[in-house]
Write a protein that holds these residues in place. Structure first.
Motif, short mmCIF file in Angstrom:
data_model
loop_
_atom_site.label_atom_id
_atom_site.label_comp_id
_atom_site.label_asym_id
_atom_site.label_seq_id
_atom_site.Cartn_x
_atom_site.Cartn_y
_atom_site.Cartn_z
N MET A 1 0.84 -1.19 0.00
CA MET A 1 0.00 0.00 0.00
C MET A 1 0.88 1.25 0.00
SD MET A 1 -3.17 0.62 0.07
CE MET A 1 -4.48 1.60 0.61
N ILE A 2 0.57 2.16 -0.86
CA ILE A 2 1.34 3.39 -0.99
C ILE A 2 0.73 4.46 -0.08
CG2 ILE A 2 2.03 5.20 -2.62
CD1 ILE A 2 1.70 2.89 -4.78
N PRO A 3 1.54 5.07 0.78
CA PRO A 3 1.02 6.12 1.66
C PRO A 3 0.42 7.28 0.87
CG PRO A 3 3.21 5.43 2.36
CD PRO A 3 2.96 4.80 1.02
N ASP A 4 -0.66 7.84 1.37
CA ASP A 4 -1.40 8.91 0.68
C ASP A 4 -0.53 10.10 0.29
OD1 ASP A 4 -3.79 7.53 0.71
OD2 ASP A 4 -4.51 8.50 2.55
N GLU A 5 0.47 10.41 1.10
CA GLU A 5 1.28 11.60 0.80
C GLU A 5 2.11 11.47 -0.48
OE1 GLU A 5 3.74 9.50 4.10
OE2 GLU A 5 1.61 9.86 3.73
N TYR A 6 2.22 10.26 -1.02
CA TYR A 6 2.95 10.04 -2.26
C TYR A 6 2.03 9.95 -3.48
CZ TYR A 6 6.83 8.84 0.81
OH TYR A 6 7.80 8.89 1.76
N VAL A 7 0.75 9.73 -3.26
CA VAL A 7 -0.20 9.50 -4.35
C VAL A 7 -0.56 10.81 -5.05
CG1 VAL A 7 -2.50 8.65 -4.95
CG2 VAL A 7 -1.12 7.42 -3.26
N VAL A 8 -0.45 10.79 -6.37
CA VAL A 8 -0.81 11.94 -7.19
C VAL A 8 -2.26 11.79 -7.65
CG1 VAL A 8 -0.29 13.24 -9.29
CG2 VAL A 8 1.58 12.30 -7.92
N PHE A 9 -2.61 10.62 -8.20
CA PHE A 9 -3.99 10.30 -8.55
C PHE A 9 -4.11 8.79 -8.74
CE2 PHE A 9 -2.21 10.78 -12.84
CZ PHE A 9 -2.84 9.77 -13.57
N GLU A 10 -5.34 8.33 -8.82
CA GLU A 10 -5.59 6.91 -9.05
C GLU A 10 -6.93 6.72 -9.72
OE1 GLU A 10 -6.34 4.52 -5.38
OE2 GLU A 10 -5.98 6.44 -4.38
N ASN A 11 -7.10 5.53 -10.29
CA ASN A 11 -8.41 5.14 -10.81
C ASN A 11 -8.71 3.75 -10.27
OD1 ASN A 11 -7.20 3.20 -12.52
ND2 ASN A 11 -7.48 4.42 -14.37
N GLU A 12 -9.67 3.08 -10.83
CA GLU A 12 -10.06 1.77 -10.32
C GLU A 12 -8.94 0.73 -10.41
OE1 GLU A 12 -13.57 -1.58 -11.17
OE2 GLU A 12 -13.62 0.35 -12.22
N TYR A 13 -8.05 0.87 -11.40
CA TYR A 13 -7.05 -0.16 -11.66
C TYR A 13 -5.60 0.25 -11.40
CZ TYR A 13 -11.07 -2.12 -14.02
OH TYR A 13 -12.32 -2.61 -14.29
N TRP A 14 -5.33 1.56 -11.39
CA TRP A 14 -3.95 2.04 -11.33
C TRP A 14 -3.80 3.15 -10.28
CZ3 TRP A 14 -0.49 -0.63 -14.12
CH2 TRP A 14 -1.00 -1.44 -15.15
N VAL A 15 -2.64 3.19 -9.67
CA VAL A 15 -2.32 4.29 -8.75
C VAL A 15 -1.02 4.93 -9.25
CG1 VAL A 15 -1.12 2.78 -7.09
CG2 VAL A 15 -1.99 4.99 -6.34
N VAL A 16 -1.00 6.25 -9.26
CA VAL A 16 0.16 7.02 -9.70
C VAL A 16 0.71 7.75 -8.48
CG1 VAL A 16 0.99 8.89 -11.19
CG2 VAL A 16 -0.79 7.29 -12.01
N ASN A 17 1.97 7.48 -8.20
CA ASN A 17 2.60 8.12 -7.03
C ASN A 17 4.01 8.58 -7.38
OD1 ASN A 17 3.05 4.99 -6.75
ND2 ASN A 17 4.73 5.94 -5.62
N HIS A 18 4.50 9.51 -6.57
CA HIS A 18 5.89 9.93 -6.73
C HIS A 18 6.75 8.80 -6.19
CE1 HIS A 18 9.53 12.31 -6.68
NE2 HIS A 18 8.88 13.25 -7.34
#
Length: 146
Positions: A1-18
């Protein structure tokens, strides 16, 4: 699980984070929410949304960092990671840094040279406070301008 402070955006299938250990502003990861490690194992809906996510990432990085190029790579040699891509905005400054490096034997680096250099210079053994500052500023900037 990627911590919220790194997440830029997400959809149902993918998460984009720094990228969590990088001092290179805008170095993003595009990770599948599925526990699959290979593209061939992903469901059709996930695969169908991947192109849209990659295009959104590229546009977001272009708008926010004005790079010469945005490069993507799928590596995945480390166990325990879902299928993921690295997305890196390549600036003129990093190209100059690479060319000034004493190990540089070419006039203009390619994508592989850039990925290797950025990983060695901006991701390995970085000061945690510097990482926190760069990542925090980058994520805030990308979220604001998405």
């Amino acid at each position: 699980m990627i911590p919220d402070e790194y997440v830029v955006f997400e959809n149902e299938y993918w998460v984009v984070n720094h990228r969590m250990n990088s001092t290179y502003a805008g170095y993003l990861m595009v990770a599948s929410k599925s526990e699959s490690t290979e593209l061939s194992d992903l469901c059709q809906k996930s695969l169908a949304s991947l192109g849209l996510v990659l295009a959104e990432v590229e546009g977001l990085l272009q708008r926010n960092f004005s790079p010469q190029k945005v490069i993507f790579s799928k590596l995945g040699f480390s166990k325990g990671f879902n299928c993921h891509f690295h997305a890196v905005p390549v600036s003129e400054n990093v190209i100059k840094e690479i060319c000034q490096n004493s190990n540089c034997t070419f006039d203009k680096p390619d994508g592989n040279d850039v990925m290797l250099f950025i990983n060695r210079e901006y991701c390995e053994n970085q000061d945690p406070e510097k990482v926190k500052a760069v990542v925090g500023e980058s994520v805030a900037r990308l979220r604001r301008n998405s």
